[in-house]
Design an enzyme around this catalytic site. Structure first.
Site, PDB file in Angstrom:
ATOM      1  CE  LYS A  25      -4.046   1.656   2.604  1.00 22.32           C
ATOM      2  NZ  LYS A  25      -4.964   1.944   1.501  1.00 22.32           N
TER       3      LYS A  25
HETATM    4  N1  PPE Z   1      -8.391  -0.996  -2.349  1.00 21.19           N
HETATM    5  C1  PPE Z   1      -7.694   0.160  -2.274  1.00 21.19           C
HETATM    6  C2  PPE Z   1      -7.048   0.687  -3.497  1.00 21.19           C
HETATM    7  C3  PPE Z   1      -7.627   0.825  -1.048  1.00 21.19           C
HETATM    8  O1  PPE Z   1      -6.945   1.961  -0.975  1.00 21.19           O
HETATM    9  C4  PPE Z   1      -8.267   0.291   0.083  1.00 21.19           C
HETATM   10  C5  PPE Z   1      -8.202   0.993   1.397  1.00 21.19           C
HETATM   11  C6  PPE Z   1      -8.968  -0.927  -0.049  1.00 21.19           C
HETATM   12  C7  PPE Z   1      -8.998  -1.542  -1.277  1.00 21.19           C
HETATM   13  C8  PPE Z   1      -9.630  -1.589   1.124  1.00 21.19           C
HETATM   14  O2  PPE Z   1      -8.672  -2.117   1.988  1.00 21.19           O
HETATM   15  P1  PPE Z   1      -8.923  -2.270   3.552  1.00 21.19           P
HETATM   16  O3  PPE Z   1      -8.972  -0.920   4.127  1.00 21.19           O
HETATM   17  O4  PPE Z   1      -7.764  -3.070   4.020  1.00 21.19           O
HETATM   18  O5  PPE Z   1     -10.224  -2.985   3.696  1.00 21.19           O
HETATM   19  N2  PPE Z   1      -8.130   2.391   1.329  1.00 21.19           N
HETATM   20  C9  PPE Z   1      -7.808   3.146   2.500  1.00 21.19           C
HETATM   21  C10 PPE Z   1      -7.526   4.590   2.195  1.00 21.19           C
HETATM   22  C11 PPE Z   1      -8.679   5.382   1.678  1.00 21.19           C
HETATM   23  C12 PPE Z   1      -8.363   6.839   1.594  1.00 21.19           C
HETATM   24  O6  PPE Z   1      -9.033   7.509   0.822  1.00 21.19           O
HETATM   25  O7  PPE Z   1      -7.479   7.324   2.309  1.00 21.19           O
HETATM   26  C13 PPE Z   1      -8.871   3.009   3.568  1.00 21.19           C
HETATM   27  O8  PPE Z   1      -9.982   2.574   3.288  1.00 21.19           O
HETATM   28  O9  PPE Z   1      -8.566   3.312   4.717  1.00 21.19           O
END
Ligand code: PPE
Length: 312
Positions: free
Chosen positions: A163
């Protein structure tokens, strides 16, 4: 302080010490600023009957250290245990309960060229209160989204299970395009032409009662909410399938919804202006959302050990 679009907190953890929010500064020519070399997490703390609790702390810190390892920037001084303790300490120090937690590991100031090794690896944790990601109505009524004209990268272009900050230049293109065209967010296709994920969240569909989500094929983040929602759906008796998802399945699904730390479980009510199902938040999405929100707020049993209490 200046007008920002969110509520600041008092203290940021930096390399093992707390510094005032506005003292957490980087030099303009830091490698992370020039070239996007930062890795980060998004974690939520929730208010529970036993005080604030962090949702899936270990899984998030594991992904943080994995992200750093992939970019050859694992901090020498702090391992997973130190980051876990530091997250708890930062929430406590700021006196917050419901909040968002943003750990970051980044290449600071030292090298001016692409070779980052002379730039120090610095670690930070910031926390702030953050409500519903796509607006207060989104969780209840669902959101209108489009399929982005921007694609997700090939697996061997960027390592998406890291990430990393730099990866989000693409996500910002998707998000801006969606907003300019009157949508709340976007779903992107992968290089295979199949559905990958949203700009900052994973995607699920429901068809004939089966919960479906795209494979982790190297084009989407290994979402921690995604895996929890798969588990919670199975706990509720739904059958869950990971499979290839062609674009048009979004139009013909009974339901579509997003999962993510920020997005939690957000129903999608239309894609490209085509109503999904009845064009409202779907019953399965709402049932999963309810189960999810009860779980994170410590109102259900926690057989999966998802919660770490901040004050224990
Ligand atoms: N895909 C992406 C590209 C992504 O950034 C996130 C989280 C997810 C899937 C979901 O992952 P998880 O949080 O582990 O369930 N994105 C983070 C950042 C968002 C933001 O705008 O800042 C979040 O949801 O915290």
């Amino acid at each position: 302080m200046g007008a920002v679009g969110f509520q600041e907190s008092d203290w940021i953890w930096k390399n093992g010490e707390f510094v005032p929010w506005h003292d957490a500064q980087l030099h303009l020519l830091s490698t992370a600023v020039q070239f996007g070399t930062s890795v980060f997490e998004g974690i939520r703390a929730y208010d529970t009957p036993k005080g604030p609790a962090i949702f899936r702390l270990k899984a998030h810190i594991r992904r943080l250290t994995d992200s750093a390892k992939i970019y050859r920037m694992l901090p020498e001084k702090f391992g997973a245990a130190e980051f876990e303790a530091a997250v708890l300490a930062t929430v406590r120090k700021n006196g917050l309960s419901d909040c968002y937690v943003r750990p970051m590991i980044l290449r600071g100031y030292g090298s001016i060229s692409l070779s980052p090794y002379q730039s120090p690896v610095d670690s930070y944790i910031a926390v702030w209160p953050w409500g519903a990601y796509l607006g207060d109505e989104a969780l209840k009524n669902g959101v209108d989204v489009c399929v982005s004209s921007w694609w997700r990268a090939y697996p061997n272009t960027i390592p998406v299970s890291s990430k990393a900050g730099g990866h989000y230049v693409s996500a910002q293109l998707m998000k801006m395009e969606a907003l300019e065209n009157g949508y709340v967010d976007a779903i992107a296709l992968g290089p295979s032409g199949l559905v990958s994920e949203g700009s900052g969240m994973n995607v699920f569909l429901v068809r004939d009662g089966v919960v479906i989500t795209p494979f982790l094929d190297g084009t989407s983040l290994h979402g921690i909410t995604r895996s929890a929602v798969i588990q919670l759906a199975e706990d509720l008796g739904y059958s869950v399938k990971e499979q290839h998802v062609p674009r048009e399945s979004l139009y013909t699904a009974d339901e579509v919804f997003f999962t993510g730390t920020a997005a939690e479980v957000t129903p999608v009510r239309s894609v490209d202006r085509i109503p999904v199902g009845t064009g409202t938040a779907g019953p399965v999405a709402l049932a999963l959302q309810k189960h999810f929100l009860e779980t994170v707020h410590g109102e259900n049993d926690d057989p999966n050990g998802y919660l770490t209490y901040v004050n224990e």
